[in-house]
Scaffold this motif. Sequence first.
Motif, mmCIF file in Angstrom:
data_model
loop_
_atom_site.group_PDB
_atom_site.id
_atom_site.type_symbol
_atom_site.label_atom_id
_atom_site.label_comp_id
_atom_site.label_asym_id
_atom_site.label_seq_id
_atom_site.Cartn_x
_atom_site.Cartn_y
_atom_site.Cartn_z
ATOM 1 N N CYS A 195 -2.670 7.135 3.373
ATOM 2 C CA CYS A 195 -2.619 6.337 4.445
ATOM 3 C C CYS A 195 -3.165 6.923 5.599
ATOM 4 O O CYS A 195 -3.842 8.119 5.561
ATOM 5 C CB CYS A 195 -1.017 6.040 4.869
ATOM 6 S SG CYS A 195 -0.174 7.392 5.847
ATOM 7 N N LEU A 223 -1.061 -1.062 -4.303
ATOM 8 C CA LEU A 223 -2.300 -0.114 -3.880
ATOM 9 C C LEU A 223 -2.159 1.187 -3.636
ATOM 10 O O LEU A 223 -0.943 1.321 -2.969
ATOM 11 C CB LEU A 223 -3.213 -0.883 -2.865
ATOM 12 C CG LEU A 223 -3.681 -2.117 -2.720
ATOM 13 C CD1 LEU A 223 -4.401 -2.474 -1.468
ATOM 14 C CD2 LEU A 223 -4.490 -2.465 -4.137
ATOM 15 N N PHE A 265 0.820 -1.281 -0.064
ATOM 16 C CA PHE A 265 0.020 0.129 0.078
ATOM 17 C C PHE A 265 0.871 1.202 -0.053
ATOM 18 O O PHE A 265 1.764 1.271 0.897
ATOM 19 C CB PHE A 265 -0.866 0.039 1.330
ATOM 20 C CG PHE A 265 -1.939 1.326 1.459
ATOM 21 C CD1 PHE A 265 -3.176 1.003 1.020
ATOM 22 C CD2 PHE A 265 -1.231 2.415 1.875
ATOM 23 C CE1 PHE A 265 -4.006 2.205 0.962
ATOM 24 C CE2 PHE A 265 -2.214 3.606 1.976
ATOM 25 C CZ PHE A 265 -3.528 3.313 1.414
#
Length: 141
Positions: A132, A128, A90
Amino acid sequence: MEKDARDIFKEIGLRVTPQRLEIFKILASMHGHPAAEDVFERIRRRFPSISFDTVYRTLSLFENHGLIKKVHHLADKTRYDTNLKRHHHFVCIRCKKIIDIEWDEIDGIPMPKGVENLGRVEDRYVELRGICKDCLNEEEE
Ligand SMILES: [Zn+2]
Ligand SMILES: [Zn+2]
């Protein structure tokens, strides 16, 4: 990276130097995905005269020997991954943080039709991109 660095170096035929040991130690202690600049900043505390070039070359050497992996993503800097287990990322588009994610379902999905015509697949990786939690929290404040 649990094993003693000296043993690991010997196993793969790398000459042991104090700088290399220190860089290895720094990598093992840094969570996340440090850039060469981050490692450089840290190692200068113990080896003030070390050059960025030496750090960079050592990281490349480690990479060639499979001790770390290069991460390719949207940041301009090359970042290194010390987590060699299969995982995905991510990536925060705001602070450029890279967070590891395990995703067994992705690992189990059959390949798309015709991939075998493109060549041999050796790895699969999902990135991805988003914002955050830390950045989202900041947004709210
Ligand atoms: Zn962020
Ligand atoms: Zn990672």
